[in-house]
Design a protein around this motif. Sequence first.
Motif, PDB file in Angstrom:
ATOM      1  N   LEU A 170      -7.688   0.169  -9.630  1.00  0.00           N
ATOM      2  CA  LEU A 170      -7.300   0.237 -11.047  1.00  0.00           C
ATOM      3  C   LEU A 170      -7.694   1.562 -11.701  1.00  0.00           C
ATOM      4  O   LEU A 170      -7.928   1.626 -12.911  1.00  0.00           O
ATOM      5  CB  LEU A 170      -7.913  -0.935 -11.832  1.00  0.00           C
ATOM      6  CG  LEU A 170      -7.516  -2.339 -11.357  1.00  0.00           C
ATOM      7  CD1 LEU A 170      -8.202  -3.396 -12.212  1.00  0.00           C
ATOM      8  CD2 LEU A 170      -6.006  -2.524 -11.399  1.00  0.00           C
ATOM      9  N   HIS A 171      -7.729   2.625 -10.902  1.00  0.00           N
ATOM     10  CA  HIS A 171      -8.051   3.943 -11.450  1.00  0.00           C
ATOM     11  C   HIS A 171      -6.764   4.570 -11.982  1.00  0.00           C
ATOM     12  O   HIS A 171      -5.826   4.841 -11.231  1.00  0.00           O
ATOM     13  CB  HIS A 171      -8.670   4.828 -10.370  1.00  0.00           C
ATOM     14  CG  HIS A 171      -9.382   6.028 -10.917  1.00  0.00           C
ATOM     15  ND1 HIS A 171      -8.720   7.082 -11.497  1.00  0.00           N
ATOM     16  CD2 HIS A 171     -10.703   6.326 -10.988  1.00  0.00           C
ATOM     17  CE1 HIS A 171      -9.589   7.990 -11.887  1.00  0.00           C
ATOM     18  NE2 HIS A 171     -10.803   7.555 -11.598  1.00  0.00           N
ATOM     19  N   GLU A 172      -6.714   4.813 -13.284  1.00  0.00           N
ATOM     20  CA  GLU A 172      -5.483   5.250 -13.931  1.00  0.00           C
ATOM     21  C   GLU A 172      -5.020   6.621 -13.440  1.00  0.00           C
ATOM     22  O   GLU A 172      -3.821   6.841 -13.207  1.00  0.00           O
ATOM     23  CB  GLU A 172      -5.685   5.282 -15.450  1.00  0.00           C
ATOM     24  CG  GLU A 172      -4.465   5.735 -16.242  1.00  0.00           C
ATOM     25  CD  GLU A 172      -3.263   4.816 -16.082  1.00  0.00           C
ATOM     26  OE1 GLU A 172      -2.145   5.246 -16.414  1.00  0.00           O
ATOM     27  OE2 GLU A 172      -3.443   3.670 -15.609  1.00  0.00           O
ATOM     28  N   GLU A 173      -5.940   7.562 -13.267  1.00  0.00           N
ATOM     29  CA  GLU A 173      -5.534   8.902 -12.835  1.00  0.00           C
ATOM     30  C   GLU A 173      -4.984   8.889 -11.412  1.00  0.00           C
ATOM     31  O   GLU A 173      -4.060   9.642 -11.092  1.00  0.00           O
ATOM     32  CB  GLU A 173      -6.717   9.867 -12.938  1.00  0.00           C
ATOM     33  CG  GLU A 173      -7.106  10.198 -14.363  1.00  0.00           C
ATOM     34  CD  GLU A 173      -8.177  11.268 -14.419  1.00  0.00           C
ATOM     35  OE1 GLU A 173      -7.964  12.357 -13.852  1.00  0.00           O
ATOM     36  OE2 GLU A 173      -9.237  11.007 -15.020  1.00  0.00           O
ATOM     37  N   LEU A 174      -5.535   8.037 -10.559  1.00  0.00           N
ATOM     38  CA  LEU A 174      -4.996   7.928  -9.207  1.00  0.00           C
ATOM     39  C   LEU A 174      -3.607   7.302  -9.243  1.00  0.00           C
ATOM     40  O   LEU A 174      -2.713   7.707  -8.492  1.00  0.00           O
ATOM     41  CB  LEU A 174      -5.927   7.093  -8.326  1.00  0.00           C
ATOM     42  CG  LEU A 174      -5.444   6.862  -6.881  1.00  0.00           C
ATOM     43  CD1 LEU A 174      -5.202   8.189  -6.169  1.00  0.00           C
ATOM     44  CD2 LEU A 174      -6.437   6.015  -6.101  1.00  0.00           C
ATOM     45  N   ARG A 175      -3.414   6.340 -10.128  1.00  0.00           N
ATOM     46  CA  ARG A 175      -2.086   5.732 -10.266  1.00  0.00           C
ATOM     47  C   ARG A 175      -1.058   6.782 -10.660  1.00  0.00           C
ATOM     48  O   ARG A 175       0.050   6.828 -10.113  1.00  0.00           O
ATOM     49  CB  ARG A 175      -2.122   4.619 -11.314  1.00  0.00           C
ATOM     50  CG  ARG A 175      -0.796   3.867 -11.452  1.00  0.00           C
ATOM     51  CD  ARG A 175      -0.788   2.975 -12.678  1.00  0.00           C
ATOM     52  NE  ARG A 175      -0.776   3.754 -13.909  1.00  0.00           N
ATOM     53  CZ  ARG A 175       0.324   4.308 -14.421  1.00  0.00           C
ATOM     54  NH1 ARG A 175       1.489   4.193 -13.802  1.00  0.00           N
ATOM     55  NH2 ARG A 175       0.261   4.987 -15.555  1.00  0.00           N
ATOM     56  N   LEU A 176      -1.423   7.649 -11.599  1.00  0.00           N
ATOM     57  CA  LEU A 176      -0.511   8.704 -12.033  1.00  0.00           C
ATOM     58  C   LEU A 176      -0.235   9.694 -10.907  1.00  0.00           C
ATOM     59  O   LEU A 176       0.898  10.169 -10.742  1.00  0.00           O
ATOM     60  CB  LEU A 176      -1.097   9.432 -13.248  1.00  0.00           C
ATOM     61  CG  LEU A 176      -1.246   8.593 -14.525  1.00  0.00           C
ATOM     62  CD1 LEU A 176      -1.964   9.394 -15.604  1.00  0.00           C
ATOM     63  CD2 LEU A 176       0.118   8.125 -15.019  1.00  0.00           C
ATOM     64  N   LEU A 177      -1.270  10.005 -10.132  1.00  0.00           N
ATOM     65  CA  LEU A 177      -1.103  10.926  -9.003  1.00  0.00           C
ATOM     66  C   LEU A 177      -0.153  10.340  -7.962  1.00  0.00           C
ATOM     67  O   LEU A 177       0.756  11.023  -7.470  1.00  0.00           O
ATOM     68  CB  LEU A 177      -2.462  11.224  -8.369  1.00  0.00           C
ATOM     69  CG  LEU A 177      -2.450  12.127  -7.121  1.00  0.00           C
ATOM     70  CD1 LEU A 177      -1.947  13.520  -7.482  1.00  0.00           C
ATOM     71  CD2 LEU A 177      -3.845  12.212  -6.505  1.00  0.00           C
ATOM     72  N   LEU A 178      -0.331   9.062  -7.630  1.00  0.00           N
ATOM     73  CA  LEU A 178       0.536   8.409  -6.651  1.00  0.00           C
ATOM     74  C   LEU A 178       1.960   8.269  -7.183  1.00  0.00           C
ATOM     75  O   LEU A 178       2.932   8.395  -6.430  1.00  0.00           O
ATOM     76  CB  LEU A 178      -0.029   7.036  -6.286  1.00  0.00           C
ATOM     77  CG  LEU A 178      -1.327   7.034  -5.476  1.00  0.00           C
ATOM     78  CD1 LEU A 178      -1.858   5.610  -5.327  1.00  0.00           C
ATOM     79  CD2 LEU A 178      -1.118   7.662  -4.107  1.00  0.00           C
ATOM     80  N   ALA A 179       2.078   8.004  -8.478  1.00  0.00           N
ATOM     81  CA  ALA A 179       3.409   7.900  -9.082  1.00  0.00           C
ATOM     82  C   ALA A 179       4.142   9.234  -8.998  1.00  0.00           C
ATOM     83  O   ALA A 179       5.350   9.285  -8.731  1.00  0.00           O
ATOM     84  CB  ALA A 179       3.289   7.440 -10.533  1.00  0.00           C
ATOM     85  N   GLN A 180       3.420  10.331  -9.214  1.00  0.00           N
ATOM     86  CA  GLN A 180       4.027  11.656  -9.118  1.00  0.00           C
ATOM     87  C   GLN A 180       4.447  11.950  -7.680  1.00  0.00           C
ATOM     88  O   GLN A 180       5.519  12.513  -7.438  1.00  0.00           O
ATOM     89  CB  GLN A 180       3.036  12.719  -9.611  1.00  0.00           C
ATOM     90  CG  GLN A 180       3.583  14.142  -9.567  1.00  0.00           C
ATOM     91  CD  GLN A 180       4.825  14.311 -10.420  1.00  0.00           C
ATOM     92  OE1 GLN A 180       4.863  13.844 -11.565  1.00  0.00           O
ATOM     93  NE2 GLN A 180       5.848  14.966  -9.884  1.00  0.00           N
ATOM     94  N   GLU A 181       3.617  11.551  -6.721  1.00  0.00           N
ATOM     95  CA  GLU A 181       3.970  11.745  -5.311  1.00  0.00           C
ATOM     96  C   GLU A 181       5.227  10.957  -4.960  1.00  0.00           C
ATOM     97  O   GLU A 181       6.103  11.450  -4.236  1.00  0.00           O
ATOM     98  CB  GLU A 181       2.803  11.314  -4.420  1.00  0.00           C
ATOM     99  CG  GLU A 181       1.594  12.234  -4.483  1.00  0.00           C
ATOM    100  CD  GLU A 181       0.464  11.749  -3.596  1.00  0.00           C
ATOM    101  OE1 GLU A 181       0.618  10.662  -2.979  1.00  0.00           O
ATOM    102  OE2 GLU A 181      -0.569  12.437  -3.511  1.00  0.00           O
ATOM    103  N   ASN A 182       5.324   9.732  -5.464  1.00  0.00           N
ATOM    104  CA  ASN A 182       6.501   8.910  -5.199  1.00  0.00           C
ATOM    105  C   ASN A 182       7.755   9.540  -5.808  1.00  0.00           C
ATOM    106  O   ASN A 182       8.822   9.568  -5.187  1.00  0.00           O
ATOM    107  CB  ASN A 182       6.293   7.509  -5.774  1.00  0.00           C
ATOM    108  CG  ASN A 182       7.491   6.607  -5.552  1.00  0.00           C
ATOM    109  OD1 ASN A 182       7.967   6.443  -4.433  1.00  0.00           O
ATOM    110  ND2 ASN A 182       7.994   6.014  -6.624  1.00  0.00           N
ATOM    111  N   HIS A 183       7.614  10.076  -7.016  1.00  0.00           N
ATOM    112  CA  HIS A 183       8.748  10.735  -7.673  1.00  0.00           C
ATOM    113  C   HIS A 183       9.189  11.964  -6.881  1.00  0.00           C
ATOM    114  O   HIS A 183      10.395  12.205  -6.694  1.00  0.00           O
ATOM    115  CB  HIS A 183       8.358  11.130  -9.095  1.00  0.00           C
ATOM    116  CG  HIS A 183       9.419  11.918  -9.810  1.00  0.00           C
ATOM    117  ND1 HIS A 183      10.590  11.347 -10.274  1.00  0.00           N
ATOM    118  CD2 HIS A 183       9.493  13.254 -10.115  1.00  0.00           C
ATOM    119  CE1 HIS A 183      11.339  12.279 -10.843  1.00  0.00           C
ATOM    120  NE2 HIS A 183      10.692  13.435 -10.763  1.00  0.00           N
ATOM    121  N   THR A 184       8.218  12.737  -6.404  1.00  0.00           N
ATOM    122  CA  THR A 184       8.536  13.940  -5.629  1.00  0.00           C
ATOM    123  C   THR A 184       9.277  13.587  -4.346  1.00  0.00           C
ATOM    124  O   THR A 184      10.240  14.264  -3.954  1.00  0.00           O
ATOM    125  CB  THR A 184       7.244  14.707  -5.285  1.00  0.00           C
ATOM    126  OG1 THR A 184       6.553  15.041  -6.498  1.00  0.00           O
ATOM    127  CG2 THR A 184       7.559  15.979  -4.519  1.00  0.00           C
TER     128      THR A 184
END
Length: 249
Positions: A231-245
């Motif tokens: 539930l770490h928000e910054e890691l969620r954002l990082l993974l979301a960006q990787e998925n988008h890329t």
Amino acid sequence: MQQIEETLEEMGFLLSLDLHFTDGDYSADDLNALQLISSRTLKLHFNIYRGLHHHVNVMFDYFHLSVVSVTVHASLVALHQPLISFPRPVKTTWLNRNAPAQNRDSVIPTLESVVFGINYTKQLSPDGCSFIIADSFLHHAYHFHYTLCATLLLAFKGLHSYFITVTEEIPSCQKLELEDMDVEARLTELCEEVKKIENPDELAEHINMNFAQLCSLLMALWGQFLEVVTLHEELRLLLAQENHTLRVS
């Protein structure tokens, strides 16, 4: 090692997500009151050495316009022979005299048959004072030991590397003193140790002990990882960006 890797890679891991609806009151103790209106199934692309660390937005369907964000972390944490307990000879008594014969397929293999091969049988030494291991069974044991140890150590290395990467890229992540390990040196050390053991029973037990120790190290690292990233928000954002890329590349 290739056979174990291929078997694990070919396993299909699926995650089912259900969307429920109700227009009335409900409690967590009575989920049957909720109506299942849509389902989605995600196929997880798990790698035994890199694990799985992914974030994705899942839309159930365009009619309900319901979206859920899912973050999945997975790692190989244990490999062991299919043993729950050692089979014991069944004594015939009046209580079990009519019991059906035990199905051979359901018999749990002994530790020795897993380590040395299914055709393994103990052989007495010429002087009759000890047991010896035929070369073919010995090579099977060494190869089995090397394969599982290498797989577990590489899984540890992969999880450890990802853990370090996460803590470096996300400053707010809790910094832990992680135990580093020279995987190649540790594997060499373990393989050299087993080759010094001559007694078949001791060799099988030592190999099993090595597996247990490596699994314990992996599970301890996995526990630390979950404490930091869950539930770490910054890691969620990082993974979301990787998925988008990945999607747009």
